[in-house]
Motif scaffolding. Structure first.
Motif, PDB file in Angstrom:
ATOM      1  N   THR A 291      43.738 114.431  66.383  1.00 27.45           N
ATOM      2  CA  THR A 291      45.026 114.304  67.080  1.00 27.45           C
ATOM      3  C   THR A 291      45.055 113.100  68.013  1.00 27.45           C
ATOM      4  OG1 THR A 291      44.323 115.749  68.893  1.00 27.45           O
ATOM      5  CG2 THR A 291      45.328 116.810  66.975  1.00 27.45           C
ATOM      6  N   LEU A 299      47.855 112.020  56.281  1.00 30.38           N
ATOM      7  CA  LEU A 299      46.612 112.777  56.186  1.00 30.38           C
ATOM      8  C   LEU A 299      46.706 113.695  54.975  1.00 30.38           C
ATOM      9  CD1 LEU A 299      43.892 113.737  57.326  1.00 30.38           C
ATOM     10  CD2 LEU A 299      45.158 115.326  58.796  1.00 30.38           C
ATOM     11  N   VAL A 309      43.561 124.188  61.256  1.00 32.00           N
ATOM     12  CA  VAL A 309      44.176 122.868  61.393  1.00 32.00           C
ATOM     13  C   VAL A 309      44.884 122.806  62.737  1.00 32.00           C
ATOM     14  CG1 VAL A 309      45.798 121.205  60.428  1.00 32.00           C
ATOM     15  CG2 VAL A 309      44.529 122.720  58.898  1.00 32.00           C
ATOM     16  N   ILE A 313      48.889 118.478  64.466  1.00 26.57           N
ATOM     17  CA  ILE A 313      48.942 117.745  63.204  1.00 26.57           C
ATOM     18  C   ILE A 313      49.975 118.346  62.275  1.00 26.57           C
ATOM     19  CG2 ILE A 313      47.645 117.205  61.102  1.00 26.57           C
ATOM     20  CD1 ILE A 313      45.168 116.880  62.769  1.00 26.57           C
ATOM     21  N   CYS A 314      49.993 119.672  62.204  1.00 23.35           N
ATOM     22  CA  CYS A 314      50.918 120.363  61.294  1.00 23.35           C
ATOM     23  C   CYS A 314      52.376 120.062  61.619  1.00 23.35           C
ATOM     24  CB  CYS A 314      50.686 121.866  61.356  1.00 23.35           C
ATOM     25  SG  CYS A 314      49.058 122.376  60.743  1.00 23.35           S
ATOM     26  N   ILE A 319      53.230 112.120  61.478  1.00 23.16           N
ATOM     27  CA  ILE A 319      52.126 112.240  60.522  1.00 23.16           C
ATOM     28  C   ILE A 319      52.608 112.974  59.275  1.00 23.16           C
ATOM     29  CG2 ILE A 319      49.832 113.178  60.084  1.00 23.16           C
ATOM     30  CD1 ILE A 319      49.211 112.962  63.018  1.00 23.16           C
ATOM     31  N   LYS A 320      52.433 112.332  58.120  1.00 23.63           N
ATOM     32  CA  LYS A 320      52.703 113.003  56.848  1.00 23.63           C
ATOM     33  C   LYS A 320      51.451 113.813  56.495  1.00 23.63           C
ATOM     34  CE  LYS A 320      55.749 109.356  55.074  1.00 23.63           C
ATOM     35  NZ  LYS A 320      55.443 108.270  56.026  1.00 23.63           N
ATOM     36  N   PHE A 321      51.467 115.087  56.816  1.00 21.57           N
ATOM     37  CA  PHE A 321      50.331 115.973  56.574  1.00 21.57           C
ATOM     38  C   PHE A 321      50.560 116.676  55.239  1.00 21.57           C
ATOM     39  CE2 PHE A 321      48.283 120.231  57.269  1.00 21.57           C
ATOM     40  CZ  PHE A 321      46.987 119.770  57.155  1.00 21.57           C
ATOM     41  N   THR A 323      49.067 118.874  52.079  1.00 21.34           N
ATOM     42  CA  THR A 323      48.040 119.761  51.557  1.00 21.34           C
ATOM     43  C   THR A 323      48.260 119.907  50.060  1.00 21.34           C
ATOM     44  OG1 THR A 323      47.963 120.997  53.638  1.00 21.34           O
ATOM     45  CG2 THR A 323      46.999 122.048  51.706  1.00 21.34           C
TER      46      THR A 323
END
Length: 381
Positions: A291, A299, A309, A313-314, A319-321, A323
């Motif tokens: 962070t 990410l 997590v 961040i989520c 931020i393009k997080f 999964t």
């Protein structure tokens, strides 16, 4: 007494139907808007163009190889006739018989690039020693196992691309290439990197992906302070090498498809990092230090093992997080013509290129997708 007949008010039924119809139109409109903004349409065109380009390149390479064999045969026949006619010209005929593929003959800008392609090549031609003015090497899909020590003579070399070969080691002389800016040794058979590589202080891009047996990098690579792009995916790294954390200009770091179980707590030392790829590892949590990477905008992780997590961040707006599931392209490449790749290594290389193209497109988008429909690659072809 006859059966009881229930009479419905049709206006109520019609009202329910109209409400349902309006909701369906709204959903359809949202879906149409989502498809317009989706990256799949753009990827389909880019991927199709890339596939067609590779097929054309394969055909051209086969044609060049056939032409080269034909030329060599003709030259040999010509030399034999010269030898028979006069013994005094034997030395000249020997020179004519010498194979001359892809070697530049003039020092113009156009001829500062050396290209070699095809499995018939098991070593570099000796005449390459005379071309020390070259600025780029592009050697792909050969059976060459070693880079000769005379590479230290190429002090003007800026780009060294040797992908999908059988290279098992790098010469110590590689450190003499102090002007080198890009090195791509992906999909070879490297098991170790010499410390001398740390002397290539002007290196900005280093790609060691897909060597499979690579498990560590020497600490001397900490001297590569200008590196902005590093790809060590598809290897056997159990942790991010210490030298990587000492690359202050690093913007793109791909350590996917390794054996990472955790990330270093001091990963926030990579203050310039913008894109981090961690998918296909064994990570169960992400450290809070992530962070603190103020410039991180993308990410990528795998969700199969991930349990913890940081919420920052989520729910971060910058931020393009993403999964993704492991084995994201399983089944997608099965229907592609066998003409497109020659072996499993070629297949992995194509998969890598596809995922890289997708991630680069995501990087350019204003927002990350909330979900992505799994589309068979056969439909895109």
């Amino acid at each position: 007494m006859g059966p009881e007949i229930i009479i419905f008010d049709m206006t109520i039924i019609r009202g329910f139907w109209q409400i349902r119809e309006r909701k369906q139109k709204v959903r359809q409109r949202k879906e149409d808007e989502r498809e317009k903004k989706s990256a799949l349409t753009k990827l389909k065109k880019e991927w199709t163009d890339m596939v067609e380009g590779k097929l054309r390149a394969i055909r051209r390479a086969n044609q060049k190889e056939s032409a080269m064999k034909s030329n060599v045969t003709n030259e040999v026949n010509a030399d034999l006739s010269i030898i028979q006619s006069s013994q005094n010209t034997s030395l000249q005929s020997e020179n004519v018989m010498r194979e001359k593929p892809y070697l530049p003959s003039k020092t113009t800008e156009k001829h500062l690039i050396f290209e070699l392609y095809g499995e018939n090549w098991v070593e570099l031609p000796d005449s390459l020693k005379e071309m020390t003015y070259l600025k780029e090497w592009h050697i792909n899909k050969t059976k060459i196992q070693r880079i000769p020590s005379f590479i230290e003579l190429f002090q003007n070399l800026r780009i060294l691309e040797m992908t999908q070969n059988l290279i098992i080691e790098l010469p110590l002389e590689i450190g003499k290439l102090t002007q080198l800016k890009e090195m791509n040794l992906s999909f070879n058979k490297l098991a170790a990197i010499p410390p001398e590589l740390g002397e290539c202080v002007n290196l900005k891009k280093l790609d060691l992906a897909g060597n499979e047996e690579l498990s560590e990098l020497p600490f001397e690579l900490s001297n590569l302070k200008k590196v902005e792009f590093l790809d060590i995916s598809g290897n056997k790294f159990c942790s991010i090498p210490v030298c990587v954390l000492r690359m202050p200009q690093l913007k793109w770091l791909d350590v996917s498809s390794n054996s990472l179980k955790d990330l270093p707590e001091d990963i926030d030392r990579l203050e310039a990092l913008q894109s981090l790829f961690l998918q296909k590892n064994c990570l169960t949590y992400l450290p809070m230090s992530l962070t603190k990477l103020s410039k991180l905008t993308m990410l990528i992780v795998s969700g199969d093992h991930l349990r913890e997590v940081p919420s920052k961040i989520c729910y971060s707006s910058k931020i393009k997080f993403i999964t993704i599931k492991d084995n994201t392209t399983d089944g997608m490449l099965d229907t592609v013509s066998n003409e497109f790749w020659e072996d499993e290594q070629d297949r992995k290389c194509i998969e890598k290129e596809f995922m890289t193209a997708y991630f680069e497109d995501l990087h350019k988008r204003a927002t990350a997708p909330s979900s992505t429909t799994r589309v068979s690659l056969s439909l895109q072809l």
